[in-house]
Design an enzyme around this catalytic site. Sequence first.
Site, PDB file in Angstrom:
ATOM      1  N   GLU A 624       0.823  -1.212   0.000  1.00 38.85           N
ATOM      2  CA  GLU A 624       0.000   0.000   0.000  1.00 38.85           C
ATOM      3  C   GLU A 624       0.856   1.260   0.000  1.00 38.85           C
ATOM      4  O   GLU A 624       0.504   2.264  -0.635  1.00 38.85           O
ATOM      5  CB  GLU A 624      -0.940  -0.029   1.213  1.00 38.85           C
ATOM      6  CG  GLU A 624      -2.038  -1.082   1.043  1.00 38.85           C
ATOM      7  CD  GLU A 624      -2.717  -1.485   2.342  1.00 38.85           C
ATOM      8  OE1 GLU A 624      -3.937  -1.738   2.311  1.00 38.85           O
ATOM      9  OE2 GLU A 624      -2.034  -1.560   3.378  1.00 38.85           O
ATOM     10  N   GLU A 644      -2.872  -9.837   3.438  1.00 39.17           N
ATOM     11  CA  GLU A 644      -3.502  -9.851   4.756  1.00 39.17           C
ATOM     12  C   GLU A 644      -4.390 -11.059   4.990  1.00 39.17           C
ATOM     13  O   GLU A 644      -4.584 -11.487   6.139  1.00 39.17           O
ATOM     14  CB  GLU A 644      -4.303  -8.563   4.959  1.00 39.17           C
ATOM     15  CG  GLU A 644      -3.452  -7.322   5.202  1.00 39.17           C
ATOM     16  CD  GLU A 644      -2.964  -6.661   3.919  1.00 39.17           C
ATOM     17  OE1 GLU A 644      -2.394  -5.565   4.004  1.00 39.17           O
ATOM     18  OE2 GLU A 644      -3.154  -7.256   2.826  1.00 39.17           O
TER      19      GLU A 644
END
Length: 829
Positions: A624, A644
């Site tokens: 990110e 994740e």
Amino acid sequence: MNKQGAAVYKEHEQAGGGGTAASGEGRGRTANRFTVKKVAVLGAGVMGAQIAAHLVNVKVPVVLFDLPAKEGPKNGVVTKAVEGLKKLKPSPLGVPEDAALIQPANYEEHLALLGECDLVIEAIAERMDWKLDLYRKIAPHVAPHAIVASNTSGLSITKMAEALPEALKPRFCGIHFFNPPRYMYLVELIATPTTKPQILDDLETFVTSGLGKGVVRAKDTPNFIANRVGIAGMLGTMREVEKFGLSFDVVDDLTGKKLGRASSGTFRTADVVGLDTMAHVIKTLQDTLSAETDPFYGSFATPEVLKVLLEQGNLGQKTKAGFYRKVGRDILRFDPARKDYVPGGEKADEVYGRMLRKPAAERLKLLRNASGAQGQFLWSILRNGFHYAAVHLATIAETARDVDQAMRWGFGMKQGPFELWQEAGWLQVVQWIQEDIDAGKALSKAPLPEWVFKGPVAEAGGVHTAEGSFNPTSGRFEPRRVLPVYQRQVFPELLRGEAGARFETAGTTVHEDRNVRLWTLDHEVLIVSLKTKMHTISPEVCEGLQQAIETAEKDYQGLVIWSGDEPFSAGADLESTLPAFVAVGVAAIEDAEGFMQQTMLRLRYASVPVVSAIRGLALGGGCELGLYSAKRVAAMESYIGLVEVGVGLVPGAGGLTYIARRAAENAATSTDKDLLKFLTEGFTAAAMAKVGTSAIESRKIGYLLDSDVIVPNKDELLYVALQQAKALYDAGYRPPHRRMFPVAGRSAKATIQGQLVNLRDGGFASAHDFHIASLIANVVTGGDVDANTLVTEEYLMALERQAFCELVQHPKTQERILGMLSTGKPVRN
């Protein structure tokens, strides 16, 4: 073109412009730069095909030649080899479909294509007569400016050159790639007496920057540097294994990471290389050396266990059996006494693991004085390595630097033999080695050379100094070669004892704490380096990033995120947030996630360009961080992904918001306005925790854009990132507008949900995986809204936080997080 323009163009051509050097050496060579527009690789065997694959990876057009097929299409040999590239693991290609970019050719029909090539790499079988026949065949067709290089692991380059036409001799040299060419950093270049020096400089420049390799120049001696020292070391190790009666798995445990070497150790490395390849390299030593030319020749006999395995057809990884064989989930090891496989997995005595963690001087002393077989074995192989490298340095290399770099880059050693020797105390180790030689414990009775005991090396305490590395022929410490390409390496990999800037302390520090360092090299671009373990992202790191943005906006042209070594970032620091979660509850997690999201938006909308310089892992929050930068500069071997799901969570720092926004942006440029089609790949990547296995594949997934830069050489990453930041600033960089964008809505979510139900009910996904994927689908489609509803990034980030916080409280997710933190491996539940 007007008259004035035509006159200027004509003058440029006469002066050597238009791709022609002023010196008149032909197309492809300019006054300042040798440009490689196309390469020919001769030989579609294992090495030739993989060299061609790596050329494609770095966007160099390549023609792959081989013999015409006896049956079917004449390019059949090459096309079969190219198809085989798609099946190899680890993959030689950044993405499998790029195999189609390799142009097939054969020697009967296509020799004229050689005239289009600036570099010709011969990589056929290791037979001198075959190579010379091929050179005679291709010589009339090679372009007058082209470099011709033989990829050989040990044959004499000088003997090959003697058979070449006079016009080709100055442009001929050896080039030795290590297997597999995409992943192995080392390339050895070998000159002949007739090789023009500029040719070697040009080739070193291309191999370094264009192919992303570390170049070592070797003398034209059998097996050159890395294989000469490395294979001699492996043979010596095998002799010591027999002497001390150790099993292969214990030896690999001792000679892997614990010893500062490749994790595969000795025998697993042999399996990966191929036992037939190893036998060939050994035979080269046997055939080209003698007791008169190498005092260690007596230890070059092919080990009996290797003979047995070769007779059985067990060639290592390629035949699924060698020193080891995998049966189901079990790893078996070969037992030389039984000539069969037995259960493996035996580990070394932990006392030696503790010894190997000691400082070098203490470590070697403990090993030399050890009473156990494992400790004596370790001292013996280290002593043998020191002894061999010292005796042969003058004949195989220019300086000690070449040997240490070759062993680092070609054999995965953390330190080369001379580095470790120097760190442990040069003269003390000299004394120990000589005592063992005198006592008959060494592999050879050859004395250590005189330069080891006295003169500059003894006075300096080693071979690497601030002045350079020791050259035993000149008797001086010599600096590194100065080529323009090395100006692109701001912080090259240094050997112990060498002078040079270290990234941890270089430049001017603007701010530093235990989490980040803000600094600059040129007072034009600010650099922020993460200092946390694995460069994980905590709230404190986010504070540092926001401070970096504010400082850059005030005083600098741009901001580069670069932390000096791998990884770029392993993601959010879950471990540091758990205590807050236990003490305060989910509100602490929501605050931390919200702060990370604010940081990402701050990066995206900074008034100066933010460039992420990515190398190694960029996972979760690290991915990110890259996604919200204005631009990404990524090393070829970068592994980027939103992972994740592996710990039972969803991307929570803007990753899913990015997927939704990019889908809208891509749809806006298409006549097809069905947003779901543009969401599919991003959703699948996040839901399956897919990681790009190269920067090229990460671009295909969407974590890198076509406008981002992929850098072949890891040591050029910072240089290129700084240049990109400056270029964006000079071009008048403005951040993107904050704008609303359409989402796919509840209908698209229902479609995805239906597919997920099929996966769950078919047993392809657990109930918890189904739940996580459903939450991801909810975010990327915008939740319970109509199709094409306009939303903001903040709206989607709120959905991300909601999903993230819901999962943090889920028992199944908590099992996954604790499992990952305790074992480092994902829990499947």
